[in-house]
Design an enzyme around this catalytic site. Structure first.
Site, PDB file in Angstrom:
ATOM      1  N   LYS A   1      -1.118  35.169 149.899  1.00  0.00           N
ATOM      2  CA  LYS A   1      -1.407  36.598 150.065  1.00  0.00           C
ATOM      3  C   LYS A   1      -1.163  37.385 148.772  1.00  0.00           C
ATOM      4  O   LYS A   1      -1.987  38.189 148.363  1.00  0.00           O
ATOM      5  CB  LYS A   1      -0.533  37.204 151.184  1.00  0.00           C
TER       6      LYS A   1
ATOM      7  N   ARG B   1       3.740  42.543 160.545  1.00  0.00           N
ATOM      8  CA  ARG B   1       4.210  41.208 160.924  1.00  0.00           C
ATOM      9  C   ARG B   1       4.597  41.134 162.399  1.00  0.00           C
ATOM     10  O   ARG B   1       5.065  40.100 162.847  1.00  0.00           O
ATOM     11  CB  ARG B   1       5.426  40.840 160.078  1.00  0.00           C
TER      12      ARG B   1
ATOM     13  N   ARG C   1       7.028  27.045 144.505  1.00  0.00           N
ATOM     14  CA  ARG C   1       7.200  28.425 144.054  1.00  0.00           C
ATOM     15  C   ARG C   1       8.680  28.731 143.841  1.00  0.00           C
ATOM     16  O   ARG C   1       9.045  29.435 142.905  1.00  0.00           O
ATOM     17  CB  ARG C   1       6.605  29.392 145.093  1.00  0.00           C
TER      18      ARG C   1
ATOM     19  N   ARG D   1      13.224  32.767 143.925  1.00  0.00           N
ATOM     20  CA  ARG D   1      13.431  33.348 145.259  1.00  0.00           C
ATOM     21  C   ARG D   1      14.253  32.393 146.107  1.00  0.00           C
ATOM     22  O   ARG D   1      13.838  31.268 146.380  1.00  0.00           O
ATOM     23  CB  ARG D   1      12.076  33.575 145.944  1.00  0.00           C
TER      24      ARG D   1
ATOM     25  N   ARG E   1      11.087  30.724 158.466  1.00  0.00           N
ATOM     26  CA  ARG E   1      10.047  31.731 158.214  1.00  0.00           C
ATOM     27  C   ARG E   1       8.725  31.315 158.873  1.00  0.00           C
ATOM     28  O   ARG E   1       7.999  32.163 159.393  1.00  0.00           O
ATOM     29  CB  ARG E   1       9.859  31.915 156.706  1.00  0.00           C
TER      30      ARG E   1
HETATM   31  P1  AMP Z   1       7.191  38.080 151.892  1.00  0.00           P
HETATM   32  O1  AMP Z   1       7.399  38.401 150.453  1.00  0.00           O
HETATM   33  O2  AMP Z   1       6.044  38.842 152.508  1.00  0.00           O
HETATM   34  O3  AMP Z   1       7.113  36.608 152.153  1.00  0.00           O
HETATM   35  O4  AMP Z   1       8.480  38.607 152.675  1.00  0.00           O
HETATM   36  C1  AMP Z   1       9.765  38.105 152.378  1.00  0.00           C
HETATM   37  C2  AMP Z   1      10.745  38.518 153.463  1.00  0.00           C
HETATM   38  O5  AMP Z   1      10.818  39.953 153.543  1.00  0.00           O
HETATM   39  C3  AMP Z   1      10.401  38.071 154.884  1.00  0.00           C
HETATM   40  O6  AMP Z   1      10.848  36.747 155.136  1.00  0.00           O
HETATM   41  C4  AMP Z   1      11.171  39.103 155.721  1.00  0.00           C
HETATM   42  O7  AMP Z   1      12.561  38.821 155.730  1.00  0.00           O
HETATM   43  C5  AMP Z   1      10.968  40.370 154.901  1.00  0.00           C
HETATM   44  N1  AMP Z   1       9.726  41.070 155.293  1.00  0.00           N
HETATM   45  C6  AMP Z   1       8.628  41.272 154.508  1.00  0.00           C
HETATM   46  N2  AMP Z   1       7.682  41.967 155.173  1.00  0.00           N
HETATM   47  C7  AMP Z   1       8.190  42.215 156.398  1.00  0.00           C
HETATM   48  C8  AMP Z   1       7.684  42.861 157.565  1.00  0.00           C
HETATM   49  N3  AMP Z   1       6.459  43.393 157.587  1.00  0.00           N
HETATM   50  N4  AMP Z   1       8.506  42.933 158.650  1.00  0.00           N
HETATM   51  C9  AMP Z   1       9.748  42.422 158.629  1.00  0.00           C
HETATM   52  N5  AMP Z   1      10.270  41.765 157.583  1.00  0.00           N
HETATM   53  C10 AMP Z   1       9.512  41.653 156.464  1.00  0.00           C
END
Ligand code: AMP
Length: 193
Positions: free
Chosen positions: A14, A89, A128, A134, A146
């Site tokens: 994404k 999400r 990654r 990360r 996740r």
């Molecule tokens: P990402 O970078 O999109 O993979 O998000 C990393 C982490 O941020 C996720 O595993 C969640 O802990 C948190 N997170 C990101 N976007 C959301 C969302 N829309 N709702 C809830 N938690 C989020």
């Protein structure tokens, strides 16, 4: 406005595709994950709250996430549109996004969902994790968590957009530029309707 929800499990590409789409269509990129990580780095109150959820691969609570997404989007007026990356999400987030955009006299144009199977996701995330630093990409248990959260809480949002006739699945495996072309073809087909 062109408002795209870029969807898919963790590791589906994404962020990579959002960066390219933002350039081509002149959109504002809103990534809730990026917002949380910036706040954790800056040691803000939001960062302190979000950290334990990110570290465990759990979702940050809806009220917090919805609020932060809206206040970030509010900073951008008179724009061509948004790419929502990693948001919504949950169904509750999807409903909140609809309400927020309706108040701005606009709506979600389409959800583009990057489809990648689980073994490939795990491989990509671990790779990654080596470069990005990360923490949530380096621990196989957190990665699995996740992915499970994605299936349980996030994937139902596909049905939400399918009902609105806005859901489009795109194969997320292959060369980055080929996947980008598929996404652009969906956007251009949608825009010409
Ligand atoms: P990402 O970078 O999109 O993979 O998000 C990393 C982490 O941020 C996720 O595993 C969640 O802990 C948190 N997170 C990101 N976007 C959301 C969302 N829309 N709702 C809830 N938690 C989020």
């Amino acid at each position: 406005m062109l408002n795209i929800v870029l969807f898919g499990p963790p590791g589906s590409g994404k962020g990579t595709q959002a960066a390219k789409l933002v350039d081509k269509y002149n959109l504002v990129h809103l990534s809730t994950g990026d917002i949380f990580r910036a706040n954790i780095k800056g040691e803000t109150e939001l960062g302190k709250l979000a950290k334990s959820y990110l570290d465990q691969g759990q979702l940050v609570p809806d009220e917090v996430t919805i609020h932060i997404l809206q206040s970030e989007a509010d900073k951008h007026t008179g724009v061509n549109g948004f790419i929502f990356d990693g948001f919504p999400r949950t169904i509750q987030q999807a409903e909140a996004l609809d309400a927020y955009l309706a108040a701005r006299n606009t709506s979600v144009s389409m959800m583009l969902s990057l489809e990648v199977e689980e073994e490939e996701l795990k491989k990509r995330l671990l790779l990654r994790g080596k470069d990005s630093g990360r923490a949530d990409d380096q621990n196989p248990e957190v990665i699995q968590n996740r992915i499970n959260v994605y299936h349980r809480d996030t994937a139902p949002a596909k049905a939400y957009y399918t009902q609105q006739n806005k859901y489009k699945a795109v194969n997320g495996v292959g060369a980055i530029d080929d996947i980008f072309d598929l996404l652009c073809a969906e956007i251009d087909a949608g825009a010409s309707k």
